[in-house]
Design an enzyme around this catalytic site. Structure first.
Site, mmCIF file in Angstrom:
data_model
loop_
_atom_site.group_PDB
_atom_site.id
_atom_site.type_symbol
_atom_site.label_atom_id
_atom_site.label_comp_id
_atom_site.label_asym_id
_atom_site.label_seq_id
_atom_site.Cartn_x
_atom_site.Cartn_y
_atom_site.Cartn_z
ATOM 1 N N ASP A 1 56.856 -18.014 60.511
ATOM 2 C CA ASP A 1 56.770 -18.742 61.787
ATOM 3 C C ASP A 1 55.338 -18.879 62.308
ATOM 4 O OD1 ASP A 1 59.733 -16.951 62.678
ATOM 5 O OD2 ASP A 1 59.542 -18.896 61.697
HETATM 6 N N1 LIG Z 1 57.850 -17.934 54.270
HETATM 7 C C1 LIG Z 1 58.569 -18.410 55.308
HETATM 8 N N2 LIG Z 1 59.899 -18.521 55.206
HETATM 9 C C2 LIG Z 1 60.616 -18.994 56.256
HETATM 10 C C3 LIG Z 1 59.979 -19.351 57.458
HETATM 11 C C4 LIG Z 1 58.556 -19.238 57.526
HETATM 12 O O1 LIG Z 1 57.924 -19.589 58.548
HETATM 13 N N3 LIG Z 1 57.891 -18.777 56.437
HETATM 14 N N4 LIG Z 1 60.756 -19.733 58.574
HETATM 15 C C5 LIG Z 1 62.136 -19.257 58.496
HETATM 16 C C6 LIG Z 1 63.094 -19.615 59.566
HETATM 17 N N5 LIG Z 1 63.221 -18.515 60.482
HETATM 18 C C7 LIG Z 1 62.952 -18.804 61.784
HETATM 19 O O2 LIG Z 1 62.757 -19.970 62.120
HETATM 20 C C8 LIG Z 1 63.655 -17.213 60.087
HETATM 21 C C9 LIG Z 1 64.584 -17.091 59.067
HETATM 22 C C10 LIG Z 1 65.010 -15.826 58.659
HETATM 23 C C11 LIG Z 1 64.526 -14.691 59.255
HETATM 24 C C12 LIG Z 1 64.984 -13.365 58.770
HETATM 25 O O3 LIG Z 1 64.582 -12.328 59.265
HETATM 26 N N6 LIG Z 1 65.857 -13.421 57.746
HETATM 27 C C13 LIG Z 1 66.322 -12.185 57.033
HETATM 28 C C14 LIG Z 1 67.711 -12.264 56.508
HETATM 29 C C15 LIG Z 1 68.563 -13.286 57.242
HETATM 30 C C16 LIG Z 1 69.941 -13.336 56.591
HETATM 31 O O4 LIG Z 1 70.448 -12.246 56.261
HETATM 32 O O5 LIG Z 1 70.445 -14.446 56.350
HETATM 33 C C17 LIG Z 1 65.459 -12.065 55.788
HETATM 34 O O6 LIG Z 1 65.335 -13.097 55.089
HETATM 35 O O7 LIG Z 1 65.006 -10.958 55.541
HETATM 36 C C18 LIG Z 1 63.586 -14.813 60.279
HETATM 37 C C19 LIG Z 1 63.156 -16.072 60.707
HETATM 38 C C20 LIG Z 1 62.734 -19.711 57.184
HETATM 39 N N7 LIG Z 1 61.962 -19.132 56.141
#
Ligand SMILES: Nc1nc2c(c(=O)[nH]1)N[C@@H](CN(C=O)c1ccc(C(=O)N[C@@H](CCC(=O)O)C(=O)O)cc1)CN2
Length: 291
Positions: A235
């Site tokens: 983000d």
């Molecule tokens: N490298 C990046 N990947 C993603 C970004 C980014 O800016 N850089 N934006 C996100 C979207 N997002 C908020 O807008 C967001 C998505 C997911 C998470 C998060 O903590 N996800 C957990 C698991 C979620 C689940 O179990 O489905 C994780 O992946 O560890 C925070 C913010 C999209 N990707």
């Protein structure tokens, strides 16, 4: 062929970034005049009164665009871009960008894009929708669009992203419409400035997961949404568009989420449209948007 589609056949856009100095507008407009182009839109921005960074977006009609394309590029590079040390790119309106949409379970941002595309209001070709959940398959396939599912866990992220890269190999833009998986550094580097995410807060506030819960706990009086290019840092990518709505102490977290969804869908749609219309120039960790 309609007048609009005929003009889009012969319309191109130049996006330019260079050090500001006098003569740029004359050089660009002079070259376009010389090749027989008619400028239909021109916008520019300089970071300082003089000597700063210069940005230009020029849209033009060139009846012989197809035949003159290579000559135009060679002529522009040799006689203008080299003289002003320009970073530049030429986009042809007829070459519609191919877009893959990503979603997890929340459908509002995705559906806004599908509805706009179905009404011809999103100038792109949608290659497919990719998700880590089956939930939205029927809703997407009702639009006649392919729905692909790839489950992602910390242990399988590399394989999952390899599969995604196969699916989107010929795409020009990836859109994260509430796709809740963090993309790897390798993946975001491969797709630098070609992934747009909608974050459900007014960044830089409330990055990461559950921004509405964070906002509620802080007792905010505004909620918002931010569309940004995706980088390895969660983000933190260059912001393209934002908007907010007023709230107060009476709102529950769920009501914040429902109100915020309307902001998210509008913000994402504007950001995608501007990107597709070649209105966005990334400048360091920021953007210049010629809306
Ligand atoms: N490298 C990046 N990947 C993603 C970004 C980014 O800016 N850089 N934006 C996100 C979207 N997002 C908020 O807008 C967001 C998505 C997911 C998470 C998060 O903590 N996800 C957990 C698991 C979620 C689940 O179990 O489905 C994780 O992946 O560890 C925070 C913010 C999209 N990707």
């Amino acid at each position: 062929m309609s007048e609009k589609s005929m003009s889009s056949e012969h319309t191109a856009r130049l996006l330019i970034h260079c050090q500001d100095q006098s003569g740029i507008v004359q050089a660009v407009s002079g070259l376009l005049y010389h090749v027989g182009a008619n400028i239909t839109a021109l916008d520019q921005y300089t970071t300082e009164a003089s000597g700063g960074d210069y940005f230009m977006r020029v849209e033009f009609l060139l009846p012989q665009l197809e035949k003159q394309h290579d000559i135009l590029i060679e002529n522009f590079q040799r006689n203008v871009a080299n003289m002003y040390a320009m970073n530049w790119r030429l986009a042809l309106v007829k070459e519609r960008k191919k877009v893959a949409l990503f979603v997890s379970k929340h459908d509002h941002a995705l559906m806004e894009l599908l509805w706009r595309h179905a009404r011809g209001q999103l100038p792109c070709d949608i290659a497919c929708v990719i998700s880590n959940h089956e939930d939205l398959r029927e809703a997407v396939e009702n639009f006649g669009i392919e729905y692909k599912v790839v489950k992602v866990t910390p242990e399988t992220k590399v394989q999952a992203e390899a599969q995604i890269n196969e699916w989107v190999a010929d795409c020009d833009l990836l859109v994260l419409a509430r796709y809740m998986q963090i993309l790897s550094e390798d993946f975001t580097a491969k797709w630098a400035q070609k992934i747009i995410n909608i974050h459900h807060s007014f960044l830089p506030a409330f990055v990461g997961a559950d921004p509405y819960g964070q906002a509620y706990d802080k007792g905010v009086k505004l909620i918002g949404a931010t569309a940004h290019y995706v980088t390895a840092d969660l983000d933190q990518g260059p912001i393209i568009e934002q908007d907010v709505k007023r709230v107060d102490h009476r709102y529950t977290v769920q009501e914040l989420r429902e109100l915020g969804a309307d902001v998210e869908r509008q913000v994402l749609a504007r950001a995608i449209t501007w990107h597709l219309e070649d209105r966005v120039i990334v400048f360091g960790h920021k953007t210049v948007v010629f809306e």
